[in-house]
Design a protein around this motif. Structure first.
Motif, short mmCIF file in Angstrom:
data_model
loop_
_atom_site.label_atom_id
_atom_site.label_comp_id
_atom_site.label_asym_id
_atom_site.label_seq_id
_atom_site.Cartn_x
_atom_site.Cartn_y
_atom_site.Cartn_z
N GLY A 256 -90.98 23.98 -67.79
CA GLY A 256 -91.37 25.01 -66.98
C GLY A 256 -92.52 25.46 -67.11
O GLY A 256 -93.64 24.42 -67.33
N THR A 267 -96.07 35.26 -66.64
CA THR A 267 -95.05 35.06 -65.86
C THR A 267 -94.37 33.61 -66.62
O THR A 267 -95.14 32.83 -66.74
N ASP A 269 -91.62 30.52 -65.97
CA ASP A 269 -90.61 29.83 -65.12
C ASP A 269 -89.91 29.01 -66.11
O ASP A 269 -90.62 28.03 -66.25
N HIS A 291 -84.87 26.51 -61.32
CA HIS A 291 -85.36 27.37 -62.49
C HIS A 291 -85.35 28.64 -62.64
O HIS A 291 -85.02 29.27 -61.16
N SER A 293 -87.25 32.62 -63.02
CA SER A 293 -88.49 33.42 -63.16
C SER A 293 -88.30 34.64 -63.80
O SER A 293 -87.52 35.26 -63.25
#
Length: 375
Positions: A256, A267, A269, A291, A293
């Motif tokens: 990710g 953040t 992901d 994915h 988030s």
């Protein structure tokens, strides 16, 4: 020893901030005992607002009273950091240096060797690394949440500086006085965070702009490519002449992406299937791994970042707590700056460890060219 008796040399903007923090008890294990300040106005302010704190008019007077302090905090122009640090080390004093550690890898290494031989601690004031967002990023990377790292990009052109800033001191933004511009000044904090999160590259290739936005010969914009032995590819972009700016660090791994924006927002992901596995098992020609988030909650308050630096340094000296920001970290940050300069001067990639002698020789040429242009 209950508290470290602390002297400070340099009473400008940051020096005054550190002095006030120590005077007001902001660092439990440190007490301010003296300040070295060369100008009369600063000396008068110290006498009025810092009762009981010794005032030293110059470095010689400070070191003549070295029995009165245990730690020297260095907050002077860059080119004096190593000389003052070595004087302190030879006097048996621990050293805490505002960024940068020095201006060249050779001189910083000399300082670290001296500190080691004199059995004193050399620490750095890199407060940005203490921001909650970067502490969380370190925690996430250490957990392996991204898997093997593939790419990192830091876009940081949020350091706009007008000519008024560059003219604010005669030494600022010059080869003679500062030994560079953006790379040796503003970028040092980001370089420290970069090397603490990702380690040091094995190769640097840099496109450095000198005086793109200003009438001077040092750098005010940079684009740097970094290659790592483990395959990680890093890109670092910065400028002090563009506005409005962006400050965003993004790191990709097989599992990710991690993003830190504006020093405060984190953040993550996460790929539902890591890219290596997906590449082996997928049969659809345009398929992409899914994915998820999510924003990682972190405090946006980093007002205690300097206290954290000073407190950790004192705890290390007094109780052996691991040192968060060492002189070696300062060396790494200077190495990244020197490496970028050297790559741009040679017009080719350079490998690390850096050829310090080659760098010093070319730096002297730039100082001489600058001096010749001012005649």
């Amino acid at each position: 020893m209950n508290q470290l008796r602390t002297a400070l040399i340099g009473f400008g903007g940051m020096g005054q901030q550190y002095a006030q923090m120590l005077r007001d008890g902001g660092v439990e294990d440190m007490v301010l005992t003296g300040v070295c300040c060369r100008n009369a106005r600063g000396q008068e302010l110290l006498r009025q607002s810092y009762p009981g704190v010794a005032v030293y008019p110059d470095a010689d007077d400070l070191f003549a009273h070295s029995d009165d302090f245990d730690v020297l905090v260095i907050v002077t122009p860059h080119t004096s950091h190593v000389e003052l640090g070595m004087r302190a080390a030879k006097a048996g004093k621990h050293i805490l240096i505002d960024k940068p550690a020095g201006t060249t890898v050779c001189e910083v290494q000399e300082l670290l060797d001296c500190a080691r031989e004199c059995h004193v601690t050399c620490g750095m004031i890199f407060n940005v690394r203490m921001y909650p967002a970067y502490r969380k990023a370190q925690e996430l990377l250490d957990s392996g949440v991204l898997g093997p790292l593939q790419r990192a990009v830091w876009m940081c052109n949020s350091w706009y500086r007008s000519p008024a800033y560059h003219r604010s001191s005669s030494w600022r933004s010059t080869w003679q006085g500062e030994r560079g511009g953006l790379l040796i000044n503003q970028c040092q904090h980001c370089f420290d965070v970069w090397q603490s999160l990702l380690g040091m590259p094995e190769r640097i290739w840099a496109d450095v702009a000198y005086g793109r936005y200003n009438d001077f010969q040092v750098d005010d914009a940079v684009d740097i490519q970094m290659r790592y032995a483990n395959g990680l590819h890093g890109t670092f972009i910065a400028s002090s002449g563009e506005n409005p700016g962006v400050n965003r660090l993004e790191i990709w791994g097989t599992k990710g992406k991690l993003c830190v924006e504006d020093h405060t927002k984190v953040t993550l992901d996460t790929n539902l299937v890591d890219t290596d596995t997906f590449a082996r098992t997928n049969t659809e020609i345009y398929a992409v791994p899914g994915h998820e988030s999510r924003e990682i909650p972190v405090s946006e308050d980093f007002s205690d970042s300097y206290q954290r630096v000073f407190s950790n340094f004192a705890a290390h000296v007094l109780r052996g707590t691991p040192l968060a920001e060492s002189g070696e970290d300062g060396l790494n940050s200077v190495t990244l700056a020197n490496g970028a300069y050297l790559s741009s001067w040679l017009g080719q990639p350079v490998t690390l460890p850096l050829d310090g002698a080659q760098y010093d020789a070319l730096l002297r040429e730039h100082i001489q060219e600058e001096q010749n242009s001012q005649k």
